[in-house]
Design a protein around this motif. Structure first.
Motif, PDB file in Angstrom:
ATOM      1  N   SER A 275       0.843  -1.195   0.000  1.00 46.37           N
ATOM      2  CA  SER A 275       0.000   0.000   0.000  1.00 46.37           C
ATOM      3  C   SER A 275       0.875   1.242   0.000  1.00 46.37           C
ATOM      4  CB  SER A 275      -0.908   0.007   1.234  1.00 46.37           C
ATOM      5  OG  SER A 275      -1.543   1.268   1.400  1.00 46.37           O
ATOM      6  N   VAL A 276       0.432   2.282  -0.703  1.00 45.66           N
ATOM      7  CA  VAL A 276       1.165   3.546  -0.724  1.00 45.66           C
ATOM      8  C   VAL A 276       1.174   4.190   0.663  1.00 45.66           C
ATOM      9  CG1 VAL A 276       1.252   5.849  -1.769  1.00 45.66           C
ATOM     10  CG2 VAL A 276       0.601   3.876  -3.159  1.00 45.66           C
ATOM     11  N   LYS A 277       0.158   3.917   1.475  1.00 42.29           N
ATOM     12  CA  LYS A 277       0.090   4.512   2.816  1.00 42.29           C
ATOM     13  C   LYS A 277       0.263   3.467   3.921  1.00 42.29           C
ATOM     14  CE  LYS A 277      -4.981   4.741   2.313  1.00 42.29           C
ATOM     15  NZ  LYS A 277      -6.140   5.659   2.351  1.00 42.29           N
ATOM     16  N   GLN A 278       1.105   2.495   3.649  1.00 36.93           N
ATOM     17  CA  GLN A 278       1.390   1.436   4.617  1.00 36.93           C
ATOM     18  C   GLN A 278       2.074   2.009   5.848  1.00 36.93           C
ATOM     19  OE1 GLN A 278       2.585  -2.215   2.806  1.00 36.93           O
ATOM     20  NE2 GLN A 278       4.060  -2.694   4.413  1.00 36.93           N
ATOM     21  N   ALA A 279       1.715   1.487   7.027  1.00 40.53           N
ATOM     22  CA  ALA A 279       2.287   1.960   8.281  1.00 40.53           C
ATOM     23  C   ALA A 279       3.723   1.458   8.442  1.00 40.53           C
ATOM     24  CB  ALA A 279       1.434   1.482   9.451  1.00 40.53           C
ATOM     25  N   PHE A 280       4.508   2.173   9.215  1.00 41.71           N
ATOM     26  CA  PHE A 280       5.871   1.762   9.556  1.00 41.71           C
ATOM     27  C   PHE A 280       5.818   0.478  10.372  1.00 41.71           C
ATOM     28  CE2 PHE A 280       9.373   1.823  12.664  1.00 41.71           C
ATOM     29  CZ  PHE A 280      10.468   1.882  11.807  1.00 41.71           C
ATOM     30  N   ASP A 281       6.706  -0.446  10.071  1.00 42.77           N
ATOM     31  CA  ASP A 281       6.776  -1.726  10.786  1.00 42.77           C
ATOM     32  C   ASP A 281       8.175  -1.873  11.379  1.00 42.77           C
ATOM     33  OD1 ASP A 281       6.801  -4.301  11.709  1.00 42.77           O
ATOM     34  OD2 ASP A 281       6.282  -5.259   9.811  1.00 42.77           O
ATOM     35  N   PRO A 282       8.317  -1.725  12.708  1.00 44.86           N
ATOM     36  CA  PRO A 282       9.653  -1.808  13.310  1.00 44.86           C
ATOM     37  C   PRO A 282      10.295  -3.179  13.182  1.00 44.86           C
ATOM     38  CG  PRO A 282       7.939  -1.746  15.000  1.00 44.86           C
ATOM     39  CD  PRO A 282       7.261  -1.468  13.698  1.00 44.86           C
ATOM     40  N   ALA A 283       9.503  -4.208  12.849  1.00 43.68           N
ATOM     41  CA  ALA A 283      10.075  -5.544  12.698  1.00 43.68           C
ATOM     42  C   ALA A 283      10.833  -5.703  11.391  1.00 43.68           C
ATOM     43  CB  ALA A 283       8.964  -6.595  12.782  1.00 43.68           C
ATOM     44  N   GLN A 284      10.551  -4.829  10.399  1.00 46.14           N
ATOM     45  CA  GLN A 284      11.281  -4.878   9.140  1.00 46.14           C
ATOM     46  C   GLN A 284      12.533  -4.015   9.228  1.00 46.14           C
ATOM     47  OE1 GLN A 284       9.378  -5.429   5.363  1.00 46.14           O
ATOM     48  NE2 GLN A 284       7.431  -4.672   6.185  1.00 46.14           N
ATOM     49  N   PHE A 285      13.436  -4.188   8.247  1.00 43.49           N
ATOM     50  CA  PHE A 285      14.646  -3.364   8.252  1.00 43.49           C
ATOM     51  C   PHE A 285      14.264  -1.890   8.245  1.00 43.49           C
ATOM     52  CE2 PHE A 285      17.536  -0.637   5.944  1.00 43.49           C
ATOM     53  CZ  PHE A 285      18.687  -0.787   6.694  1.00 43.49           C
ATOM     54  N   ASN A 286      15.000  -1.118   9.045  1.00 41.87           N
ATOM     55  CA  ASN A 286      14.831   0.333   9.037  1.00 41.87           C
ATOM     56  C   ASN A 286      16.155   0.973   9.411  1.00 41.87           C
ATOM     57  OD1 ASN A 286      14.752   1.021  12.093  1.00 41.87           O
ATOM     58  ND2 ASN A 286      13.312  -0.699  11.883  1.00 41.87           N
ATOM     59  N   PHE A 287      16.217   2.286   9.334  1.00 42.48           N
ATOM     60  CA  PHE A 287      17.500   2.969   9.474  1.00 42.48           C
ATOM     61  C   PHE A 287      17.951   3.132  10.915  1.00 42.48           C
ATOM     62  CE2 PHE A 287      15.741   4.485   5.366  1.00 42.48           C
ATOM     63  CZ  PHE A 287      16.644   3.806   4.552  1.00 42.48           C
ATOM     64  N   ASN A 288      17.189   2.597  11.859  1.00 42.15           N
ATOM     65  CA  ASN A 288      17.680   2.500  13.233  1.00 42.15           C
ATOM     66  C   ASN A 288      18.567   1.279  13.421  1.00 42.15           C
ATOM     67  OD1 ASN A 288      16.227   4.794  14.357  1.00 42.15           O
ATOM     68  ND2 ASN A 288      14.363   3.587  14.045  1.00 42.15           N
ATOM     69  N   ARG A 289      18.679   0.436  12.386  1.00 50.32           N
ATOM     70  CA  ARG A 289      19.452  -0.808  12.489  1.00 50.32           C
ATOM     71  C   ARG A 289      20.794  -0.738  11.772  1.00 50.32           C
ATOM     72  NH1 ARG A 289      15.144  -5.763  11.541  1.00 50.32           N
ATOM     73  NH2 ARG A 289      13.562  -5.097  13.061  1.00 50.32           N
ATOM     74  N   ILE A 290      21.144   0.400  11.232  1.00 46.94           N
ATOM     75  CA  ILE A 290      22.375   0.471  10.453  1.00 46.94           C
ATOM     76  C   ILE A 290      23.604   0.471  11.361  1.00 46.94           C
ATOM     77  CG2 ILE A 290      21.214   1.694   8.586  1.00 46.94           C
ATOM     78  CD1 ILE A 290      22.576   4.256   9.642  1.00 46.94           C
ATOM     79  N   ARG A 291      24.774   0.212  10.776  1.00 46.58           N
ATOM     80  CA  ARG A 291      26.035   0.276  11.510  1.00 46.58           C
ATOM     81  C   ARG A 291      26.394   1.734  11.786  1.00 46.58           C
ATOM     82  NH1 ARG A 291      29.216  -2.974   6.983  1.00 46.58           N
ATOM     83  NH2 ARG A 291      27.847  -1.561   5.802  1.00 46.58           N
ATOM     84  N   PRO A 292      27.021   2.017  12.919  1.00 48.19           N
ATOM     85  CA  PRO A 292      27.354   3.414  13.246  1.00 48.19           C
ATOM     86  C   PRO A 292      28.160   4.108  12.157  1.00 48.19           C
ATOM     87  CG  PRO A 292      27.691   2.009  15.164  1.00 48.19           C
ATOM     88  CD  PRO A 292      27.395   1.091  14.018  1.00 48.19           C
ATOM     89  N   GLY A 293      29.047   3.374  11.500  1.00 52.53           N
ATOM     90  CA  GLY A 293      29.906   3.994  10.506  1.00 52.53           C
ATOM     91  C   GLY A 293      29.188   4.462   9.256  1.00 52.53           C
ATOM     92  N   GLU A 294      27.924   4.036   9.072  1.00 46.18           N
ATOM     93  CA  GLU A 294      27.178   4.456   7.885  1.00 46.18           C
ATOM     94  C   GLU A 294      26.664   5.888   7.992  1.00 46.18           C
ATOM     95  OE1 GLU A 294      24.216   1.578   6.703  1.00 46.18           O
ATOM     96  OE2 GLU A 294      25.499  -0.088   7.339  1.00 46.18           O
ATOM     97  N   VAL A 295      26.676   6.453   9.194  1.00 46.99           N
ATOM     98  CA  VAL A 295      26.225   7.832   9.390  1.00 46.99           C
ATOM     99  C   VAL A 295      27.392   8.778   9.095  1.00 46.99           C
ATOM    100  CG1 VAL A 295      25.237   9.495  11.000  1.00 46.99           C
ATOM    101  CG2 VAL A 295      24.625   7.073  11.179  1.00 46.99           C
ATOM    102  N   LEU A 296      27.174   9.739   8.200  1.00 44.02           N
ATOM    103  CA  LEU A 296      28.211  10.724   7.897  1.00 44.02           C
ATOM    104  C   LEU A 296      28.137  11.914   8.855  1.00 44.02           C
ATOM    105  CD1 LEU A 296      28.154  10.804   3.984  1.00 44.02           C
ATOM    106  CD2 LEU A 296      29.379   9.256   5.537  1.00 44.02           C
ATOM    107  N   PHE A 297      26.965  12.496   8.984  1.00 47.19           N
ATOM    108  CA  PHE A 297      26.780  13.627   9.893  1.00 47.19           C
ATOM    109  C   PHE A 297      25.294  13.925  10.029  1.00 47.19           C
ATOM    110  CE2 PHE A 297      28.157  15.293   5.691  1.00 47.19           C
ATOM    111  CZ  PHE A 297      27.029  15.981   5.285  1.00 47.19           C
ATOM    112  N   ARG A 298      24.999  14.798  10.950  1.00 47.70           N
ATOM    113  CA  ARG A 298      23.638  15.282  11.148  1.00 47.70           C
ATOM    114  C   ARG A 298      23.516  16.638  10.473  1.00 47.70           C
ATOM    115  NH1 ARG A 298      23.819  15.092  16.118  1.00 47.70           N
ATOM    116  NH2 ARG A 298      22.633  13.201  16.589  1.00 47.70           N
ATOM    117  N   LEU A 299      22.519  16.797   9.616  1.00 48.28           N
ATOM    118  CA  LEU A 299      22.293  18.052   8.900  1.00 48.28           C
ATOM    119  C   LEU A 299      21.353  18.914   9.736  1.00 48.28           C
ATOM    120  CD1 LEU A 299      23.068  19.259   6.093  1.00 48.28           C
ATOM    121  CD2 LEU A 299      20.899  18.333   5.239  1.00 48.28           C
ATOM    122  N   LEU A 300      21.846  20.079  10.155  1.00 48.02           N
ATOM    123  CA  LEU A 300      21.084  20.939  11.060  1.00 48.02           C
ATOM    124  C   LEU A 300      20.951  22.331  10.465  1.00 48.02           C
ATOM    125  CD1 LEU A 300      22.552  20.060  14.589  1.00 48.02           C
ATOM    126  CD2 LEU A 300      20.254  19.567  13.770  1.00 48.02           C
ATOM    127  N   GLY A 301      19.734  22.707  10.121  1.00 48.64           N
ATOM    128  CA  GLY A 301      19.491  24.072   9.690  1.00 48.64           C
ATOM    129  C   GLY A 301      19.372  24.980  10.902  1.00 48.64           C
TER     130      GLY A 301
END
Length: 386
Positions: free
Chosen positions: A115-141
């Protein structure tokens, strides 16, 4: 001008030892209105190399590239991206085809989306599961004016299956578990990322669910492509009296064009309009792709090398869940803009403009539905102008 906590771009690099990655604070890239490059961006006489910039790189470019290059050297990607074979397909459109075999076979399989409006499912892969080294920086306006509410945090991550050099993901506040539905803060960050780069070929895009988004966790793509694309100067016609919504009619595909040439209220108004339109499409289960690029004002076709503002192009399309096997390319934000990442050497050498247009056409809405969507969006924009 706002400066990061450490103004040297090397502050965005990892410690040399992997065991030191855990517990490292994410560096901040803080920027303000003066960091956004609105004028003076243009293509040189010939296609630029990403290693030989057409203009001096901005602070954002230096930070992103140095950190991205280091992650590549440390083996954090699924494959080592070299210089991709590239050719412009003969014909009137000017498709830019690139051979990227490894992305076709090594990227993560798309999630089960229905579905185009499918809810977030924490059981599936998401970006809270990545390795720390994959983060470059935080973009802050930085708040503008000073004292205003702080904009939301946006993490800049490597895409471990890059389609081009410098391919990153912009992920707003991943801990919130937002589904892949475009929000104003995310779009604003995407447009401002394009403006933070002094390279004319840095683009940002968004794929909805059903529009080939492979992860249902809010994110945008950003990447460098050292080639002009047909949508930068393609002609358009206004659909509303105020000139806020235009129809981009030229190939590769008809789309809705929004444009801004200045900061402040004009940019905020564009963000609001685009997100009201994407909300409508999502609520009506209409898949869509969005592309943000520097480009010419709406109107007649422009072949000028000068890029005077930002074009945001939105395509409503048929829903497609999963990846089609056996096609030369899958149709998402890049392909609709004229950039074709091709999966096999055979397809790369034999692909024609006519075949590419046929693949793209097959993903578009039927004419009757496209007309209904256009009428609905024109009415939506008219409500804003009242």
């Amino acid at each position: 001008m706002a400066v990061p906590r450490d103004s040297d771009e090397t502050s965005y690099l990892l410690p040399p030892s992997r065991k030191d990655w855990e517990g490292q604070a994410i560096p901040d890239f803080v920027y303000g209105p003066k960091d956004l490059v609105w004028e003076g961006i243009q293509w040189p006489g010939s296609a630029p190399s990403l290693l030989e910039d057409p203009v001096p790189p901005s602070r954002f470019d230096r930070a992103l590239r140095s950190a991205w290059r280091q992650r590549m050297g440390l083996g954090l990607f699924r494959y080592r991206l070299g210089e991709l074979q590239t050719r412009t397909l003969p014909g009137a459109v000017g498709f830019v085809a690139q051979l990227n075999v490894e992305r076709g076979v090594k990227r993560r399989r798309p999630q089960d989306i229905h579905s185009v409006k499918q809810a977030f499912d924490p059981a599936q892969f998401n970006f809270n599961r990545i390795r720390p080294g994959e983060v470059l920086f935080r973009l802050l306006g930085a708040p503008d004016p000073p004292g205003a509410a702080q904009q939301e945090d946006v993490l800049v991550l490597i895409n471990v299956s890059p389609l081009e050099w410098g391919h990153v993901l912009l992920v707003p506040e991943p801990a919130r578990g937002l589904p892949q539905r475009l929000l104003p803060g995310a779009l604003r960050a995407g447009v401002e990322a394009v403006l933070l780069s002094s390279h004319p070929g840095f683009r940002v895009g968004f794929n909805s669910l059903g529009g080939l988004a492979s992860v249902n966790h809010l994110h945008l793509h950003g990447f460098y492509l050292g080639h002009r694309l047909p949508v930068e100067g393609a002609p358009s016609e206004p659909l509303d009296p105020g000139g806020h919504l235009h129809l981009l009619q030229a190939p590769p595909a008809p789309g809705f064009l929004f444009y801004t040439s200045g900061p402040g209220p004009d940019l905020e108004a564009l963000v609001g309009r685009v997100c009201r339109v994407t909300d409508y499409l999502t609520d009506h289960e209409i898949a869509h792709n969005l592309f943000v690029t520097r480009g010419a004002p709406p109107g007649k076709a422009s072949r000028s090398s000068a890029l005077t503002g930002v074009r945001v192009i939105l395509w409503a399309r048929k829903s497609s869940f999963g990846v089609k096997e056996g096609e030369a390319f899958n149709v998402a934000l890049c392909e609709l803009a004229g950039h074709l990442p091709v999966k096999t050497s055979q397809d790369f050498s034999t692909l024609t403009e006519a075949a590419a247009l046929a693949l793209i056409q097959d993903c578009l809405l039927p004419p009757a539905q496209a007309e209904e969507v256009q009428a609905a969006l024109v009415a939506l924009i008219a409500q804003d102008e009242q």
